[in-house]
Design a protein around this motif. Sequence first.
Motif, PDB file in Angstrom:
ATOM      1  N   TRP A 116      10.572  -7.695  -7.010  1.00  0.00           N
ATOM      2  CA  TRP A 116       9.994  -6.643  -7.853  1.00  0.00           C
ATOM      3  C   TRP A 116       9.742  -5.379  -7.030  1.00  0.00           C
ATOM      4  O   TRP A 116      10.053  -4.271  -7.470  1.00  0.00           O
ATOM      5  N   MET A 117       9.212  -5.542  -5.814  1.00  0.00           N
ATOM      6  CA  MET A 117       8.943  -4.378  -4.970  1.00  0.00           C
ATOM      7  C   MET A 117      10.240  -3.674  -4.569  1.00  0.00           C
ATOM      8  O   MET A 117      10.304  -2.443  -4.557  1.00  0.00           O
ATOM      9  N   GLN A 118      11.284  -4.436  -4.236  1.00  0.00           N
ATOM     10  CA  GLN A 118      12.566  -3.819  -3.901  1.00  0.00           C
ATOM     11  C   GLN A 118      13.105  -3.036  -5.092  1.00  0.00           C
ATOM     12  O   GLN A 118      13.632  -1.931  -4.945  1.00  0.00           O
ATOM     13  N   TRP A 119      12.971  -3.629  -6.280  1.00  0.00           N
ATOM     14  CA  TRP A 119      13.467  -2.967  -7.483  1.00  0.00           C
ATOM     15  C   TRP A 119      12.703  -1.660  -7.725  1.00  0.00           C
ATOM     16  O   TRP A 119      13.296  -0.619  -7.990  1.00  0.00           O
ATOM     17  N   ILE A 120      11.380  -1.732  -7.595  1.00  0.00           N
ATOM     18  CA  ILE A 120      10.555  -0.546  -7.809  1.00  0.00           C
ATOM     19  C   ILE A 120      10.821   0.496  -6.727  1.00  0.00           C
ATOM     20  O   ILE A 120      10.829   1.707  -6.994  1.00  0.00           O
ATOM     21  N   GLU A 121      11.060   0.042  -5.502  1.00  0.00           N
ATOM     22  CA  GLU A 121      11.377   0.991  -4.434  1.00  0.00           C
ATOM     23  C   GLU A 121      12.649   1.772  -4.770  1.00  0.00           C
ATOM     24  O   GLU A 121      12.711   2.991  -4.598  1.00  0.00           O
TER      25      GLU A 121
ATOM     26  N   LEU B  52      10.248   5.262   3.018  1.00  0.00           N
ATOM     27  CA  LEU B  52      10.251   4.359   1.872  1.00  0.00           C
ATOM     28  C   LEU B  52      11.154   3.161   2.134  1.00  0.00           C
ATOM     29  O   LEU B  52      10.807   2.018   1.827  1.00  0.00           O
ATOM     30  N   GLY B  53      12.334   3.401   2.735  1.00  0.00           N
ATOM     31  CA  GLY B  53      13.293   2.331   2.955  1.00  0.00           C
ATOM     32  C   GLY B  53      12.850   1.322   3.986  1.00  0.00           C
ATOM     33  O   GLY B  53      12.959   0.102   3.785  1.00  0.00           O
ATOM     34  N   MET B  54      12.331   1.803   5.112  1.00  0.00           N
ATOM     35  CA  MET B  54      11.928   0.893   6.182  1.00  0.00           C
ATOM     36  C   MET B  54      10.669   0.108   5.829  1.00  0.00           C
ATOM     37  O   MET B  54      10.405  -0.954   6.401  1.00  0.00           O
ATOM     38  N   ALA B  55       9.899   0.608   4.867  1.00  0.00           N
ATOM     39  CA  ALA B  55       8.608  -0.029   4.551  1.00  0.00           C
ATOM     40  C   ALA B  55       8.774  -1.458   4.077  1.00  0.00           C
ATOM     41  O   ALA B  55       7.951  -2.323   4.395  1.00  0.00           O
TER      42      ALA B  55
ATOM     43  N   VAL C 206       0.840  -1.196   0.000  1.00  0.00           N
ATOM     44  CA  VAL C 206       0.000   0.000   0.000  1.00  0.00           C
ATOM     45  C   VAL C 206       0.877   1.248   0.000  1.00  0.00           C
ATOM     46  O   VAL C 206       0.622   2.207  -0.744  1.00  0.00           O
ATOM     47  N   GLN C 207       1.922   1.235   0.808  1.00  0.00           N
ATOM     48  CA  GLN C 207       2.778   2.417   0.895  1.00  0.00           C
ATOM     49  C   GLN C 207       3.542   2.661  -0.394  1.00  0.00           C
ATOM     50  O   GLN C 207       3.620   3.796  -0.884  1.00  0.00           O
ATOM     51  N   LEU C 208       4.119   1.599  -0.973  1.00  0.00           N
ATOM     52  CA  LEU C 208       4.855   1.758  -2.225  1.00  0.00           C
ATOM     53  C   LEU C 208       3.923   2.227  -3.333  1.00  0.00           C
ATOM     54  O   LEU C 208       4.265   3.127  -4.114  1.00  0.00           O
ATOM     55  N   ARG C 209       2.750   1.641  -3.394  1.00  0.00           N
ATOM     56  CA  ARG C 209       1.759   2.062  -4.389  1.00  0.00           C
ATOM     57  C   ARG C 209       1.397   3.535  -4.188  1.00  0.00           C
ATOM     58  O   ARG C 209       1.267   4.302  -5.153  1.00  0.00           O
TER      59      ARG C 209
ATOM     60  N   PHE D 198      -0.068  -2.423 -10.941  1.00  0.00           N
ATOM     61  CA  PHE D 198       0.238  -2.352  -9.517  1.00  0.00           C
ATOM     62  C   PHE D 198      -0.404  -1.113  -8.894  1.00  0.00           C
ATOM     63  O   PHE D 198      -1.011  -1.182  -7.826  1.00  0.00           O
ATOM     64  N   ILE D 199      -0.291   0.018  -9.582  1.00  0.00           N
ATOM     65  CA  ILE D 199      -0.909   1.245  -9.081  1.00  0.00           C
ATOM     66  C   ILE D 199      -2.430   1.087  -8.997  1.00  0.00           C
ATOM     67  O   ILE D 199      -3.076   1.620  -8.095  1.00  0.00           O
TER      68      ILE D 199
END
Length: 719
Positions: A461-466, A494-497, A57-60, A90-91
């Motif tokens: 994928w989420m790490q890459w997108i982050e 963003l990093g800790m999420a 949710v946070q990354l989105r 994803f969004i």
Amino acid sequence: MPLDISAPDTSKLNNHFILREIIDHVHELGDEFPNVDLEELIHQLTQVNSQKCNPEVQLRGFLKVFQNTSMYREEYLKLEDTTQRQLRDFINERSAADVVREQNFALQPSPAAKHHFRFLDSLRKLFAKTDNIESLEISLKAAKVPLIYENEARSELMEVYSNVPFVNWGQSVHNVPSITVVPTKVIGIQNLVLYAKEQKLRIRCSGYRHSWSPVFSEDGQILVSLLNLKQVTEIPDPTSLEPIPTSEKNNELKTIELAPSSLQGLPEKRLVRVGVSVTNEEFRRWAVANNSWSLPMDVILVEVTIGGVNGPICHGAGRRHKTMSDLVRMIEYVDANGVHQQLSDPQLLKAAAGCFGLLGIVTHVTLELDAMTYAVLRPRKPDISLAIPPPSLKDIPIALQKDFTDQQYIDALADFEDRASNHYYSEWFWFTYQRTAWVNTWNNTTDSTSVVDYPSPGGVWMQWIEGWIGGIIASTEFFQALPGHWQAQLLATLGMAVLPPTVFEDPNPEIITYMPDALHFRRGIQNTRVRDMEFQIPLPAKAGTTNVPDFDPVRRAWWDVINLVYADPSCPMRLTLELRIMGGSEILMAPQRGNDLGTASIEVLTIPDSVSDGEWQDFCQKVYEKWAGCAVAGEDVEAAVAGNGVGANGKVRPHWAKEWVGLRMGGTDAKSFLRGVAYKDEIRMFKGVWTEIGQKQSWTLEDLKERFSNATWDTIVFG
């Protein structure tokens, strides 16, 4: 309109205060930055502050905040159609696990690089095999490109480009080599060295260009790129998500060859011969796929070559582990006369394994592997005061203080010392102004019953997108207009999420995964450029003992940085403070050499915007001066700094690949200090071993200087 906030009161600066301040005031920037979705940002930060947000949710949400900015649109258009669709899905609320079922991830070159790569691509086509070699030679000569052959028949030519500007990943080194080459064969490198000798030119190598110090080639000289130029210059990097190209299979520098049997008398050990152009991601995939043998430790990055890890003596974590160069059992290189040599004598390897490319152009290293084991990950996010307890409670800044009992501090200290001393892998992170740390220490097991891929495909994928969105955010005009402490908080959020345990997970998770996956637990690091200064602090013996490490200097070094952060409202360190505990080293020029009880490898990281603001260099100097006082437990800090940071049990020395060149050490410049104080004896021994090797192989130290050095090594090693 400008932000209506006063200068930050450092006694209040923690994540809750800063989040509240952003939530209350960021709308004041709405007129200036209409394409940033501030309502979505406020919503996401409110959720974070209330601990009601999960990673997806946070990354989105962060993607939604910036998706209408010009920087986002520009970077988005670099992505291949399938990846654009993945992001859109994803969004639009599809999960990461669903999104990664789409394949064919690819990138287009950045707009700034398109003209450059059109030129390079037009040349690259000329290097393909052809039956009309005479015509090819004429074309290359017309392009003023020297002809470097890669086979005996002179029918294959090395990729060679003239006057291509060089910039390292950290953007701290800029130059224009006369030629940049991309070799794939040993004979090609031999011919290149002979060409350089004839032209009186020097040769230096680069991989992913992750060194911050000036250890590369120079204006008018020769640069060997171990990877193709598109791969090493594009951001973001798709390595973690793409299949390995089949076109690399004919590259002699991309080989992984496992020895047919274990070492004699050591059934749990096996040798592997690896080409220097093999990346950590390629080696990770090889090790996991075979599920038999693994490196016992490594750097976190996957976007780095084996040559790039070995050359500057890189390392992992865990007090039982030395450096990557300590794992080298044979090294192969092309010497100053163009001869392909190899060394396996353990005494000679102390100077040859970690040689900074000064011995020659390294082509292969043979490494000692361990039988595959599995990491039992138990990450946690304790209060910063309990993660690494301070030497004194007075060391805790007011903004981070909490009420804990004496017994809680006693238990926390015992826990820290146990993790630092005994765990297979030991690492701590602190994101600027956060009230919690991230502790990543673990042990291993031979039991593979519950092994899972980590991160999961969706997690990768989420790490890459982050990393991708983090790089975008840091480059936007909106972000650069924010106060430094706001920048730090947004990056920390963003990093800790995505670091476990997250809000809706078990607060004490256990994840069992393959050793290589645990060592490379973060993917896509390449996507966000950073600045980085790292030093190695020797662990002394506890008073009254000879073999028990004293971690008091480590605790002091850690909290010294935290207090320096709070002493400077401009917030020069906008990313992380990181600590890894590791062993010593047998490599002569390793910063960890002589640290028999272990080493505290400690570093500070920030974003490029901090450097352009001018605060970073001064901050690094202050940090170094604090760390220089941590050479020996109980030593007077001022006396230690005056004495150049040299203690009875060792020296506080920089990681060769990180930022150290601009520092003042012991009243002089860093290069002079390293040559004349920190490595005075080691350099003498280093050159002595080289002289011995050279006498057998018919070259001299002067030959090495003329062919493989640069201004940095001229001063430190040959000065």
